[in-house]
Design a protein around this motif. Structure first.
Motif, PDB file in Angstrom:
ATOM      1  N   TRP A 143       1.614   8.131  -1.512  1.00  0.00           N
ATOM      2  CA  TRP A 143       0.625   9.152  -1.174  1.00  0.00           C
ATOM      3  C   TRP A 143      -0.725   8.542  -0.843  1.00  0.00           C
ATOM      4  O   TRP A 143      -0.991   7.395  -1.171  1.00  0.00           O
ATOM      5  N   ILE A 144      -1.550   9.377  -0.213  1.00  0.00           N
ATOM      6  CA  ILE A 144      -2.979   9.120  -0.058  1.00  0.00           C
ATOM      7  C   ILE A 144      -3.674  10.337  -0.644  1.00  0.00           C
ATOM      8  O   ILE A 144      -3.397  11.471  -0.240  1.00  0.00           O
ATOM      9  N   LEU A 145      -4.550  10.127  -1.619  1.00  0.00           N
ATOM     10  CA  LEU A 145      -5.342  11.202  -2.217  1.00  0.00           C
ATOM     11  C   LEU A 145      -6.784  10.985  -1.776  1.00  0.00           C
ATOM     12  O   LEU A 145      -7.422  10.005  -2.157  1.00  0.00           O
ATOM     13  N   ASP A 146      -7.255  11.911  -0.962  1.00  0.00           N
ATOM     14  CA  ASP A 146      -8.559  11.799  -0.320  1.00  0.00           C
ATOM     15  C   ASP A 146      -9.542  12.751  -0.968  1.00  0.00           C
ATOM     16  O   ASP A 146      -9.332  13.964  -0.949  1.00  0.00           O
ATOM     17  N   MET A 193       0.863  -1.173   0.000  1.00  0.00           N
ATOM     18  CA  MET A 193       0.000   0.000   0.000  1.00  0.00           C
ATOM     19  C   MET A 193       0.905   1.230   0.000  1.00  0.00           C
ATOM     20  O   MET A 193       1.438   1.623   1.024  1.00  0.00           O
ATOM     21  N   GLU A 194       1.057   1.808  -1.198  1.00  0.00           N
ATOM     22  CA  GLU A 194       1.930   2.972  -1.350  1.00  0.00           C
ATOM     23  C   GLU A 194       1.210   4.181  -1.944  1.00  0.00           C
ATOM     24  O   GLU A 194       1.597   5.310  -1.701  1.00  0.00           O
ATOM     25  N   ARG A 195       0.195   3.912  -2.784  1.00  0.00           N
ATOM     26  CA  ARG A 195      -0.555   4.982  -3.456  1.00  0.00           C
ATOM     27  C   ARG A 195      -2.043   4.661  -3.308  1.00  0.00           C
ATOM     28  O   ARG A 195      -2.568   3.786  -3.984  1.00  0.00           O
ATOM     29  N   VAL A 196      -2.711   5.418  -2.424  1.00  0.00           N
ATOM     30  CA  VAL A 196      -4.075   5.102  -2.010  1.00  0.00           C
ATOM     31  C   VAL A 196      -5.026   6.211  -2.435  1.00  0.00           C
ATOM     32  O   VAL A 196      -4.778   7.388  -2.178  1.00  0.00           O
ATOM     33  N   VAL A 197      -6.123   5.823  -3.063  1.00  0.00           N
ATOM     34  CA  VAL A 197      -7.202   6.747  -3.402  1.00  0.00           C
ATOM     35  C   VAL A 197      -8.385   6.414  -2.499  1.00  0.00           C
ATOM     36  O   VAL A 197      -8.785   5.255  -2.408  1.00  0.00           O
ATOM     37  N   VAL A 198      -8.937   7.440  -1.832  1.00  0.00           N
ATOM     38  CA  VAL A 198     -10.098   7.265  -0.959  1.00  0.00           C
ATOM     39  C   VAL A 198     -11.271   8.008  -1.588  1.00  0.00           C
ATOM     40  O   VAL A 198     -11.180   9.213  -1.842  1.00  0.00           O
ATOM     41  N   GLY A 241     -15.882   8.201  -2.060  1.00  0.00           N
ATOM     42  CA  GLY A 241     -17.174   7.951  -1.436  1.00  0.00           C
ATOM     43  C   GLY A 241     -17.994   9.219  -1.397  1.00  0.00           C
ATOM     44  O   GLY A 241     -17.492  10.318  -1.637  1.00  0.00           O
ATOM     45  N   ARG A 242     -19.269   9.069  -1.087  1.00  0.00           N
ATOM     46  CA  ARG A 242     -20.154  10.234  -1.069  1.00  0.00           C
ATOM     47  C   ARG A 242     -19.803  11.163   0.078  1.00  0.00           C
ATOM     48  O   ARG A 242     -19.093  10.785   1.012  1.00  0.00           O
ATOM     49  N   GLY A 243     -20.314  12.387  -0.009  1.00  0.00           N
ATOM     50  CA  GLY A 243     -20.095  13.373   1.037  1.00  0.00           C
ATOM     51  C   GLY A 243     -20.573  12.866   2.381  1.00  0.00           C
ATOM     52  O   GLY A 243     -21.611  12.220   2.474  1.00  0.00           O
ATOM     53  N   GLY A 244     -19.807  13.141   3.430  1.00  0.00           N
ATOM     54  CA  GLY A 244     -20.185  12.739   4.767  1.00  0.00           C
ATOM     55  C   GLY A 244     -19.866  11.292   5.107  1.00  0.00           C
ATOM     56  O   GLY A 244     -20.168  10.829   6.207  1.00  0.00           O
ATOM     57  N   ALA A 245     -19.247  10.563   4.185  1.00  0.00           N
ATOM     58  CA  ALA A 245     -18.953   9.144   4.422  1.00  0.00           C
ATOM     59  C   ALA A 245     -17.800   8.937   5.400  1.00  0.00           C
ATOM     60  O   ALA A 245     -17.658   7.856   5.962  1.00  0.00           O
ATOM     61  N   GLY A 246     -16.974   9.960   5.586  1.00  0.00           N
ATOM     62  CA  GLY A 246     -15.826   9.830   6.477  1.00  0.00           C
ATOM     63  C   GLY A 246     -14.514   9.649   5.749  1.00  0.00           C
ATOM     64  O   GLY A 246     -13.559   9.123   6.317  1.00  0.00           O
ATOM     65  N   LYS A 247     -14.451  10.103   4.496  1.00  0.00           N
ATOM     66  CA  LYS A 247     -13.237   9.951   3.700  1.00  0.00           C
ATOM     67  C   LYS A 247     -12.028  10.611   4.368  1.00  0.00           C
ATOM     68  O   LYS A 247     -10.967  10.000   4.475  1.00  0.00           O
ATOM     69  N   LEU A 287     -15.816   4.313   0.313  1.00  0.00           N
ATOM     70  CA  LEU A 287     -16.728   4.320   1.459  1.00  0.00           C
ATOM     71  C   LEU A 287     -18.144   4.397   0.923  1.00  0.00           C
ATOM     72  O   LEU A 287     -18.530   5.383   0.304  1.00  0.00           O
ATOM     73  N   ASP A 288     -18.911   3.344   1.148  1.00  0.00           N
ATOM     74  CA  ASP A 288     -20.281   3.234   0.641  1.00  0.00           C
ATOM     75  C   ASP A 288     -21.250   3.104   1.814  1.00  0.00           C
ATOM     76  O   ASP A 288     -22.027   2.162   1.891  1.00  0.00           O
ATOM     77  N   LEU A 289     -21.180   4.065   2.725  1.00  0.00           N
ATOM     78  CA  LEU A 289     -22.084   4.073   3.875  1.00  0.00           C
ATOM     79  C   LEU A 289     -23.455   4.570   3.453  1.00  0.00           C
ATOM     80  O   LEU A 289     -23.605   5.188   2.399  1.00  0.00           O
ATOM     81  N   SER A 290     -24.445   4.343   4.290  1.00  0.00           N
ATOM     82  CA  SER A 290     -25.819   4.716   3.943  1.00  0.00           C
ATOM     83  C   SER A 290     -25.978   6.223   3.781  1.00  0.00           C
ATOM     84  O   SER A 290     -25.247   7.010   4.380  1.00  0.00           O
ATOM     85  N   ALA A 291     -26.965   6.589   2.986  1.00  0.00           N
ATOM     86  CA  ALA A 291     -27.259   8.007   2.775  1.00  0.00           C
ATOM     87  C   ALA A 291     -27.633   8.680   4.093  1.00  0.00           C
ATOM     88  O   ALA A 291     -27.260   9.840   4.331  1.00  0.00           O
ATOM     89  N   ALA A 292     -28.339   7.977   4.952  1.00  0.00           N
ATOM     90  CA  ALA A 292     -28.752   8.570   6.232  1.00  0.00           C
ATOM     91  C   ALA A 292     -27.543   8.908   7.105  1.00  0.00           C
ATOM     92  O   ALA A 292     -27.473  10.002   7.683  1.00  0.00           O
ATOM     93  N   VAL A 293     -26.589   7.997   7.208  1.00  0.00           N
ATOM     94  CA  VAL A 293     -25.381   8.248   8.002  1.00  0.00           C
ATOM     95  C   VAL A 293     -24.611   9.416   7.410  1.00  0.00           C
ATOM     96  O   VAL A 293     -24.174  10.329   8.124  1.00  0.00           O
ATOM     97  N   CYS A 294     -24.443   9.425   6.098  1.00  0.00           N
ATOM     98  CA  CYS A 294     -23.685  10.485   5.438  1.00  0.00           C
ATOM     99  C   CYS A 294     -24.378  11.840   5.577  1.00  0.00           C
ATOM    100  O   CYS A 294     -23.720  12.860   5.824  1.00  0.00           O
ATOM    101  N   ALA A 295     -25.697  11.856   5.435  1.00  0.00           N
ATOM    102  CA  ALA A 295     -26.447  13.112   5.569  1.00  0.00           C
ATOM    103  C   ALA A 295     -26.320  13.664   6.983  1.00  0.00           C
ATOM    104  O   ALA A 295     -26.131  14.873   7.179  1.00  0.00           O
ATOM    105  N   TRP A 296     -26.430  12.805   7.975  1.00  0.00           N
ATOM    106  CA  TRP A 296     -26.304  13.245   9.364  1.00  0.00           C
ATOM    107  C   TRP A 296     -24.917  13.847   9.614  1.00  0.00           C
ATOM    108  O   TRP A 296     -24.780  14.920  10.186  1.00  0.00           O
TER     109      TRP A 296
END
Length: 152
Positions: free
Chosen positions: A62-65, A1-6, A8-14, A87-96
């Protein structure tokens, strides 16, 4: 793990995950929101954004978030990634989380609400096409995130 792309939707915790990954691995972290948006919150033009990403991804480690939704051109960073975390968390968690974090424009909320059926399929296709040899982790819960981090 040397070059990581993170991704996911907004609020997912990226950003939280990317920060924890950086602390655990020593990889340098770049939060793409800080590079992409100008001070007036205007997005970088697509061609310019692709060039900036190529420059960021040229490094060895690197990590590109960040997932910039309909404004994003993820191919340049995906082509160099050896690891992709979605990160594919639920819309409710991300919205909160997003609601607690800050005020957002209407376009952000539309992207958050429609991410799973509009943005995610295109994103997964881009990963298959541009990062076919990368190790891909799709994390769908907080528990899955913690289990992923525990493996480091």
């Amino acid at each position: 793990m040397e070059r990581v792309v993170v991704l996911g939707r907004g609020g997912a915790g990226k950003s939280v995950l990317a920060g924890r990954l950086a602390a655990a691995t020593g990889l340098p972290l770049v939060e793409l929101d800080a590079v992409f948006w100008d001070p007036d919150l205007r997005p970088a033009p697509p061609g310019e954004w692709a060039i900036r990403q190529r420059q960021l991804a040229a490094g060895a480690r690197w990590i590109l978030d960040g997932d910039l939704g309909p404004h994003d051109v993820p191919r340049p960073r995906l082509e160099r990634a050896d690891t992709v975390v979605v990160l594919d968390l639920s819309a409710a968690v991300c919205a909160w989380r997003a609601w607690r974090r800050s005020r957002e424009r209407a376009g952000f909320w539309w992207w958050l609400a429609t991410w799973r059926w509009r943005s995610r399929p295109a994103l997964m296709a881009a990963i298959r096409q541009s990062a076919p040899d990368a190790e891909v982790h799709v994390l769908r819960s907080r528990a899955a995130v913690e289990a992923f981090l525990a493996l480091l």
